[in-house]
Write an enzyme that holds these catalytic residues in place. Structure first.
Site, PDB file in Angstrom:
ATOM      1  CG  ASP A   1      -0.056 -16.381  -3.980  1.00  0.00           C
ATOM      2  OD1 ASP A   1       0.485 -17.437  -4.389  1.00  0.00           O
ATOM      3  OD2 ASP A   1      -0.133 -15.347  -4.674  1.00  0.00           O
TER       4      ASP A   1
ATOM      5  CB  ALA B   1      -2.396  -2.211  -8.668  1.00  0.00           C
ATOM      6  CE  LYS B   2      -0.615   0.602 -16.258  1.00  0.00           C
ATOM      7  NZ  LYS B   2      -0.688   1.699 -17.267  1.00  0.00           N
ATOM      8  CB  VAL B   3       3.643  -1.177  -8.079  1.00  0.00           C
ATOM      9  CG1 VAL B   3       4.240  -0.777  -6.728  1.00  0.00           C
ATOM     10  CG2 VAL B   3       2.583  -2.261  -7.889  1.00  0.00           C
TER      11      VAL B   3
END
Length: 431
Positions: free
Chosen positions: A140, A28-30
Site C-alpha cells: 500500500d 485508530a485515532k492518532v
C-alpha cells in the site's frame, strides 16, 4: 473536514501524556504525546477494541504490528516503541514524524526538484529492500504513507495491508489490495503475484508523482484507469530528465518478469552522481551480514507483541497470536535479572544433568530432547537487566509435566526472579 479540538491533557497508564490530536488512521485515532519517562515526543495510535476491532480490521492490526516488529531496526521505517494495553484499549507507541507526509511537503510548481526527490526515493528503496529481505511486502505504498521526521528523513509507515512470509501460497500472493492508482497491474488482474515486484511498481508511480506533481495514471473511471495501467499509457512532462524517465519506465513495466528489481535500482544512471557515494555508504550498513543477523531480533529486545497474550485479563490472544502460538501445547515463562549468558548456561547445565540432549539453534534458542520429550528454551531481553525466558515443550507435554517439570523448576531456581502466572491486568514492555 475540521479537526476536533485537542483533548484535555491526560495520561496513558502513567507513561504518556497526550498533547495534540493528529488525525484518524485506518483503525485508530492518532495523537502526539509526551513521554513522562524520558521527555521524548511520540505518536500514539489508540485503538478501541470494542468499537474498532472486528473480523475485518483484526488482520490489519495484526499485520501492522507484526511487520513493524520485524522491521523496526531500519532508520527509514517508522519505529514502534511499545504496546500498552488495557481491557478496552490498545495503544501503539510509534515514532513521531513531525514533518508530515510527502503529500504535505511544499512543492515547487506541484513537484520536487530531482535532487530532493532522489534523496527521498533512495531512502524509500533502501527501506523496501530491507522489508523484502525480511519477507515483508508493503502493498500500500503511496505518498500519504511516507512520513518525514523533524530532520527531513523519510519513514515508511502503515503496514496494515502488508504481506508476511506466512501469507504466501506457492511462493506468491493472491490478495488484491492497495490504492488503485498506485497498484501494480498483476494485482488488478487478480492473479498470483510477487509482493516485491508489486512494491517496485508502486515506487515507480511515487517517483513519477514526486517529479511530475501528478499521477501517471489518473482517471475518475477506475476500469479505464486500470486499462491505462496495463498498457503503460502515460506521458512524461518535459522537465523530467532522461535518466529519471528511464528508471520510471523500467519500474512501470506491466510485465513483472521484466520489471526492474528494487535491488538493482541503485545501479541506475539516475543515481550515478555526486550523491551516489553517500547513498551507497548508507546501503552498505544494511548489506552487512552482522546487521542482518542482529535484525533477526534475538537479544535485541523482546517486543510487547511477542508476550502481550500472557495477560488473560486482556483476552488479546486472538488478536496477537501467530499460528505457531495457537499450536503450542505447553509452556512456562519466567523472568530473570541475571545475564543472558548466565541463564543460557544454567539451562544447558540443568538439561545435561537431567539426561537431555542439548543443541543450540542459529537464532540462539536452546533445544533439548529426552525420549519422547522435546522442548525449546528461548531467552529474551525485555529491558536492561530484565529477561523473559520461555520454556516451550513441543512434544511430550504431559510426560514432561508429570516426570520432569519439578526437577527443571528446582534446577532453574538460581536464575528465576519470578514465574509468570497470567494474573496481570496490564502488559507493557519497552525496548
Amino acid at each position: 473536514m475540521e479537526q476536533p479540538p485537542s483533548p484535555p491533557p491526560r495520561t496513558i497508564l502513567g507513561k504518556y501524556q497526550l498533547t495534540r490530536f493528529l488525525g484518524r488512521g485506518n483503525f485508530a485515532k492518532v495523537y502526539q504525546a509526551h513521554s513522562l519517562l524520558d521527555g521524548a515526543t511520540v505518536a500514539v495510535k489508540a485503538i478501541d477494541k470494542s468499537k474498532t476491532v472486528d473480523a475485518a480490521m483484526e488482520p490489519r492490526i495484526v499485520r501492522e504490528i507484526d511487520a513493524m516488529r520485524r522491521l523496526q531496526h531500519h532508520p527509514n521505517i517508522l519505529k514502534i516503541h511499545e504496546v500498552l494495553a488495557t481491557k478496552t484499549k490498545i495503544y501503539l507507541i510509534v515514532d513521531f514524524a513531525g514533518g508530515g507526509d510527502l503529500c504535505s511537503k511544499p512543492p515547487r510548481r506541484g513537484r520536487l526538484p530531482e535532487s530532493l526527490a532522489r534523496r527521498y526515493f533512495a531512502q524509500l528503496v533502501s527501506a523496501l529492500r530491507f522489508c523484502h529481505r525480511h519477507g515483508v511486502a508493503h502493498r500500500d505504498l503511496k505518498p500519504q504513507n511516507l512520513l518525514l521526521d523533524a530532520g527531513g528523513d523519510l519513514k515508511v509507515s502503515d503496514f496494515g495491508l502488508s504481506a508476511l512470509p506466512e501469507h504466501l501460497q506457492d511462493g506468491l500472493l493472491h490478495t488484491a489490495c492497495g490504492t488503485p492508482a498506485y497498484t501494480a497491474p498483476e494485482i488488478l488482474r487478480r492473479v498470483g503475484y510477487d509482493g516485491s515486484k508489486a512494491d517496485a511498481w508502486s515506487c515507480g508511480v511515487i517517483l513519477y508523482v514526486l517529479l511530475a506533481g501528478h499521477l501517471p495514471f489518473d482517471d475518475s473511471n477506475i476500469p479505464a484507469m486500470c486499462r491505462r495501467i496495463s498498457r503503460r499509457d502515460f506521458q512524461f512532462p518535459p522537465w523530467i530528465s532522461r535518466a529519471a524517465r528511464s528508471l520510471i519506465y523500467q519500474l512501470l513495466d506491466p510485465n513483472p518478469k521484466t520489471r526492474i528489481k528494487l535491488e538493482n535500482v541503485f545501479d541506475n544512471a539516475w543515481f550515478k552522481n555526486k550523491n551516489s557515494a553517500r547513498v551507497n555508504a548508507e546501503e552498505s550498513v544494511f548489506e552487512s551480514d552482522l546487521y542482518n543477523k542482529c535484525c533477526d531480533g534475538y537479544k535485541l529486545g523482546m517486543n510487547a507483541f511477542d508476550i502481550i497474550s500472557m495477560s488473560s485479563g486482556l483476552d488479546l490472544r486472538g488478536l496477537f497470536e501467530t499460528t505457531s502460538d495457537k499450536g503450542r501445547r505447553w509452556e512456562k515463562r519466567f523472568t530473570s535479572d541475571k545475564s543472558v549468558e548466565a541463564v543460557e548456561a544454567k539451562v544447558k547445565e540443568v538439561g545435561l544433568n537431567l539426561g537431555f540432549r542439548v543443541e543450540v539453534g542459529k537464532n540462539g534458542a536452546i533445544g533439548l530432547g529426552k525420549g519422547k520429550v522435546a522442548l525449546v528454551v528461548e531467552v529474551f531481553e525485555i529491558v536492561p537487566q530484565l529477561l523473559l525466558v520461555a520454556v516451550k515443550v513441543v512434544d511430550g507435554g504431559v510426560e514432561f509435566e508429570d516426570l520432569h517439570w519439578d526437577d527443571w523448576r528446582i534446577g532453574l531456581q538460581d536464575v528465576v526472579l519470578s514465574w509468570h502466572h497470567n494474573h496481570d491486568n496490564l502488559v507493557t514492555l519497552s525496548h
